[in-house]
Motif scaffolding. Structure first.
Motif, PDB file in Angstrom:
ATOM      1  N   ARG A 104      -7.427 -13.353   0.800  1.00  0.00           N
ATOM      2  CA  ARG A 104      -6.818 -12.130   1.307  1.00  0.00           C
ATOM      3  C   ARG A 104      -7.853 -11.275   2.041  1.00  0.00           C
ATOM      4  O   ARG A 104      -7.622 -10.798   3.151  1.00  0.00           O
ATOM      5  CB  ARG A 104      -6.242 -11.337   0.126  1.00  0.00           C
ATOM      6  N   LEU A 105      -9.038 -11.115   1.419  1.00  0.00           N
ATOM      7  CA  LEU A 105     -10.099 -10.338   2.052  1.00  0.00           C
ATOM      8  C   LEU A 105     -10.484 -10.918   3.408  1.00  0.00           C
ATOM      9  O   LEU A 105     -10.664 -10.200   4.388  1.00  0.00           O
ATOM     10  CB  LEU A 105     -11.337 -10.344   1.148  1.00  0.00           C
ATOM     11  N   GLU A 106     -10.596 -12.254   3.452  1.00  0.00           N
ATOM     12  CA  GLU A 106     -11.037 -12.874   4.710  1.00  0.00           C
ATOM     13  C   GLU A 106     -10.017 -12.669   5.823  1.00  0.00           C
ATOM     14  O   GLU A 106     -10.387 -12.447   6.975  1.00  0.00           O
ATOM     15  CB  GLU A 106     -11.308 -14.370   4.495  1.00  0.00           C
ATOM     16  N   VAL A 107      -8.747 -12.739   5.466  1.00  0.00           N
ATOM     17  CA  VAL A 107      -7.705 -12.504   6.467  1.00  0.00           C
ATOM     18  C   VAL A 107      -7.827 -11.071   6.983  1.00  0.00           C
ATOM     19  O   VAL A 107      -7.829 -10.824   8.191  1.00  0.00           O
ATOM     20  CB  VAL A 107      -6.301 -12.765   5.861  1.00  0.00           C
ATOM     21  N   ILE A 108      -8.006 -10.134   6.057  1.00  0.00           N
ATOM     22  CA  ILE A 108      -8.105  -8.722   6.470  1.00  0.00           C
ATOM     23  C   ILE A 108      -9.303  -8.507   7.374  1.00  0.00           C
ATOM     24  O   ILE A 108      -9.203  -7.915   8.449  1.00  0.00           O
ATOM     25  CB  ILE A 108      -8.190  -7.811   5.212  1.00  0.00           C
ATOM     26  N   TRP A 109     -10.458  -9.030   6.954  1.00  0.00           N
ATOM     27  CA  TRP A 109     -11.634  -8.717   7.768  1.00  0.00           C
ATOM     28  C   TRP A 109     -11.741  -9.553   9.032  1.00  0.00           C
ATOM     29  O   TRP A 109     -12.665  -9.416   9.809  1.00  0.00           O
ATOM     30  CB  TRP A 109     -12.910  -8.684   6.936  1.00  0.00           C
ATOM     31  N   THR A 110     -10.812 -10.448   9.246  1.00  0.00           N
ATOM     32  CA  THR A 110     -10.741 -11.119  10.541  1.00  0.00           C
ATOM     33  C   THR A 110      -9.761 -10.376  11.452  1.00  0.00           C
ATOM     34  O   THR A 110     -10.049 -10.128  12.626  1.00  0.00           O
ATOM     35  CB  THR A 110     -10.278 -12.580  10.372  1.00  0.00           C
ATOM     36  N   ILE A 111      -8.613 -10.006  10.868  1.00  0.00           N
ATOM     37  CA  ILE A 111      -7.577  -9.398  11.698  1.00  0.00           C
ATOM     38  C   ILE A 111      -7.958  -7.997  12.181  1.00  0.00           C
ATOM     39  O   ILE A 111      -7.796  -7.675  13.359  1.00  0.00           O
ATOM     40  CB  ILE A 111      -6.236  -9.352  10.918  1.00  0.00           C
ATOM     41  N   ILE A 112      -8.516  -7.182  11.292  1.00  0.00           N
ATOM     42  CA  ILE A 112      -8.818  -5.800  11.701  1.00  0.00           C
ATOM     43  C   ILE A 112      -9.820  -5.745  12.862  1.00  0.00           C
ATOM     44  O   ILE A 112      -9.536  -5.139  13.898  1.00  0.00           O
ATOM     45  CB  ILE A 112      -9.278  -4.947  10.490  1.00  0.00           C
ATOM     46  N   PRO A 113     -10.975  -6.435  12.741  1.00  0.00           N
ATOM     47  CA  PRO A 113     -11.894  -6.392  13.896  1.00  0.00           C
ATOM     48  C   PRO A 113     -11.271  -6.972  15.163  1.00  0.00           C
ATOM     49  O   PRO A 113     -11.501  -6.462  16.269  1.00  0.00           O
ATOM     50  CB  PRO A 113     -13.083  -7.246  13.444  1.00  0.00           C
ATOM     51  N   ALA A 114     -10.446  -8.037  15.006  1.00  0.00           N
ATOM     52  CA  ALA A 114      -9.827  -8.631  16.191  1.00  0.00           C
ATOM     53  C   ALA A 114      -8.927  -7.601  16.869  1.00  0.00           C
ATOM     54  O   ALA A 114      -8.937  -7.468  18.101  1.00  0.00           O
ATOM     55  CB  ALA A 114      -9.023  -9.875  15.795  1.00  0.00           C
ATOM     56  N   LEU A 115      -8.156  -6.862  16.073  1.00  0.00           N
ATOM     57  CA  LEU A 115      -7.278  -5.841  16.651  1.00  0.00           C
ATOM     58  C   LEU A 115      -8.088  -4.726  17.317  1.00  0.00           C
ATOM     59  O   LEU A 115      -7.750  -4.260  18.400  1.00  0.00           O
ATOM     60  CB  LEU A 115      -6.369  -5.251  15.566  1.00  0.00           C
ATOM     61  N   VAL A 116      -9.179  -4.311  16.661  1.00  0.00           N
ATOM     62  CA  VAL A 116     -10.015  -3.243  17.226  1.00  0.00           C
ATOM     63  C   VAL A 116     -10.571  -3.684  18.580  1.00  0.00           C
ATOM     64  O   VAL A 116     -10.501  -2.956  19.578  1.00  0.00           O
ATOM     65  CB  VAL A 116     -11.174  -2.888  16.258  1.00  0.00           C
ATOM     66  N   ILE A 117     -11.103  -4.903  18.632  1.00  0.00           N
ATOM     67  CA  ILE A 117     -11.697  -5.390  19.889  1.00  0.00           C
ATOM     68  C   ILE A 117     -10.625  -5.531  20.971  1.00  0.00           C
ATOM     69  O   ILE A 117     -10.832  -5.125  22.121  1.00  0.00           O
ATOM     70  CB  ILE A 117     -12.428  -6.729  19.646  1.00  0.00           C
ATOM     71  N   LEU A 118      -9.488  -6.064  20.596  1.00  0.00           N
ATOM     72  CA  LEU A 118      -8.400  -6.217  21.566  1.00  0.00           C
ATOM     73  C   LEU A 118      -7.991  -4.855  22.130  1.00  0.00           C
ATOM     74  O   LEU A 118      -7.848  -4.682  23.345  1.00  0.00           O
ATOM     75  CB  LEU A 118      -7.206  -6.896  20.890  1.00  0.00           C
ATOM     76  N   GLY A 119      -7.849  -3.885  21.233  1.00  0.00           N
ATOM     77  CA  GLY A 119      -7.473  -2.535  21.660  1.00  0.00           C
ATOM     78  C   GLY A 119      -8.485  -1.957  22.637  1.00  0.00           C
ATOM     79  O   GLY A 119      -8.128  -1.407  23.680  1.00  0.00           O
ATOM     80  N   LEU A 120      -9.781  -2.112  22.305  1.00  0.00           N
ATOM     81  CA  LEU A 120     -10.823  -1.569  23.177  1.00  0.00           C
ATOM     82  C   LEU A 120     -10.835  -2.276  24.529  1.00  0.00           C
ATOM     83  O   LEU A 120     -11.056  -1.650  25.566  1.00  0.00           O
ATOM     84  CB  LEU A 120     -12.195  -1.684  22.498  1.00  0.00           C
ATOM     85  N   CYS A 121     -10.590  -3.603  24.515  1.00  0.00           N
ATOM     86  CA  CYS A 121     -10.564  -4.356  25.784  1.00  0.00           C
ATOM     87  C   CYS A 121      -9.442  -3.839  26.678  1.00  0.00           C
ATOM     88  O   CYS A 121      -9.645  -3.607  27.873  1.00  0.00           O
ATOM     89  CB  CYS A 121     -10.349  -5.853  25.530  1.00  0.00           C
ATOM     90  N   VAL A 122      -8.266  -3.654  26.098  1.00  0.00           N
ATOM     91  CA  VAL A 122      -7.126  -3.184  26.889  1.00  0.00           C
ATOM     92  C   VAL A 122      -7.434  -1.801  27.469  1.00  0.00           C
ATOM     93  O   VAL A 122      -7.234  -1.543  28.652  1.00  0.00           O
ATOM     94  CB  VAL A 122      -5.848  -3.142  26.013  1.00  0.00           C
TER      95      VAL A 122
END
Ligand code: HEC
Ligand SMILES: [Cu+2]
Length: 384
Positions: A104-122
């Protein structure tokens, strides 16, 4: 030891570990707030002198707000773990609890940074689209030629409404075209300008920090960017790509002026260009040449050429540049022909103890014949 006891002990340990994270989170939040406050309080950039600066500076602030908590959180976690799970006396031979990971932790700490980076890229992409947006009105184009170690600017000839063709790098004007060439960059305020940038030799990078814009000058291709200067003043142009021995001296000035002043300047440059192009017998041309003064050319340039004093020492002109030879010394006993060659063909003979390729090679182009003669006469007479 019975397995049941073991499990109970671990469960207990886990509960107390979880409670231990409360101070960690509190610490991270406080440190993040302080970090973000400092990050936003620091004055990172020079004056904002173009409309493009606003969105770029905001983007920077958002990056500070997002990245400081990440940095602070990771650092605080590492330090906290080192402290909390340190080895205590008597535990030297003990092994840690067998941990299998936590999905569960690994899923969370993969998804959150991915979303942050995607948001910043957009967001960053949206800012880029915004600052590159073409203006509704017709915009001026200015050619920028980088060469070791000076920038030359080309203003397409022709009045408003003409098709404004840019001169190709390396600067051979097309048939019938008389671009205005200058080592000074003048821009009218509140008007969009598109730079077409190229290089005659190696990689350079055309950077105006106060406009927040920068792009490489690449031999063989033309790059571009546009800005709308919105603040009167003088700002520095910097070469941001290590391009050779004189790289650090590859600095010039952009003048942001009212439209009328710009027109007057451009017209004056146009007259100069015309006379250099062969119309020197024209009455206006000779009238202007009477005013050519070697000392002024030396200390200030002619509005197109770069001045000499930044690189040369010359007592009479009160300049103390140390990049090139001390002219009072080096020109002692030399004749006019020697001085002339030193100006128009600086690399033909390079004075011992100095390096060739630093002095601009374009004085023969940007100074008229009379101006070269005025400089030669001035230097010849002053150093004797
Ligand atoms: C970016 C720095 C720079 C600028 C600007 C510059 N020079 Fe030089 N100059 C040098 C260097 C370095 C040398 C020595 C190497 C060489 O001869 O190319 C030199 C050499 C010379 C020499 C030959 C000296 C000798 O004793 O052989 C003369 C004359 C000269 N410069 C005049 C001028 C004049 C006049 C100007 C302005 C119109 C000028 N320079 C602008 C860097 C500069
Ligand atoms: Cu450069």
């Amino acid at each position: 030891m019975a397995p049941g006891e073991d499990t109970g002990e671990i469960r207990e340990r886990r509960q107390s570990d979880r409670a231990g994270f409360v101070p960690l989170i509190a610490l991270s939040v406080i440190a993040s707030v302080i970090g973000v406050a400092i990050g936003l309080a620091i004055d990172w950039f020079p004056t904002a002198a173009a409309t493009q600066a606003g969105p770029i500076d905001t983007l920077w602030d958002v990056l500070v707000i997002v990245s400081v908590p990440v940095f602070v959180g990771v650092t605080a976690t590492i330090l906290y773990m080192v402290w909390r799970f340190r080895m205590r006396p008597g535990q030297e031979m003990e092994d840690g609890a067998p941990i299998h990971g936590n999905t569960r932790l690994e899923v969370i700490w993969t998804i959150i940074p991915a979303l942050v980076i995607l948001g910043l890229c957009v967001y960053a992409y949206a800012v880029l689209e915004d600052i590159e947006d073409a203006p509704a009105a017709q915009e001026m184009q200015v050619g920028v030629v980088g060469q070791q170690f000076t920038w030359t600017f080309q203003y397409p000839a022709g009045s408003e409404g003409d098709e404004r063709k840019l001169v190709e790098c390396p600067g051979k004007p097309a048939e019938g075209e008389k671009p205005v060439t200058s080592n000074q960059l003048y821009l009218p305020i509140n008007e969009s300008v598109k730079f077409k940038i190229c290089s005659r030799d190696v990689l350079h990078s055309f950077w105006i920090p106060d406009f927040r814009m920068k792009i490489d000058a690449v031999p063989g291709i033309a790059t571009d960017f546009r800005v709308t200067p919105n603040k009167l003043g003088k700002y520095e142009i910097v070469c941001a790509e290590l391009c050779g021995i004189g790289h650090a001296y590859m600095r010039q000035t952009v003048h942001v002026v009212p439209r009328e002043e710009f027109d007057a300047w451009l017209e004056k440059q146009g007259d100069r260009g015309g006379s250099a192009g062969g119309g020197q017998s024209a009455g206006g041309g000779s009238g202007a040449s009477a005013a050519v003064d070697g000392k002024t050319l030396y200390t200030e340039g002619n509005g197109t050429s770069t001045a000499c004093g930044g690189c040369h020492k010359l007592a009479d002109a009160g300049t103390a540049g140390g990049v090139g030879p001390d002219l009072d010394d080096s020109l002692q006993g030399k004749d006019a022909a020697y001085i002339r060659e030193g100006i128009v063909a600086p690399d033909k003979t390079v004075l011992e103890g100095f390096q060739g390729g630093i002095m601009p090679k374009n004085y023969g182009e940007v100074l008229s014949d009379q101006e070269v003669e005025a400089l030669v006469t001035y230097l010849d007479e002053t150093v004797k």
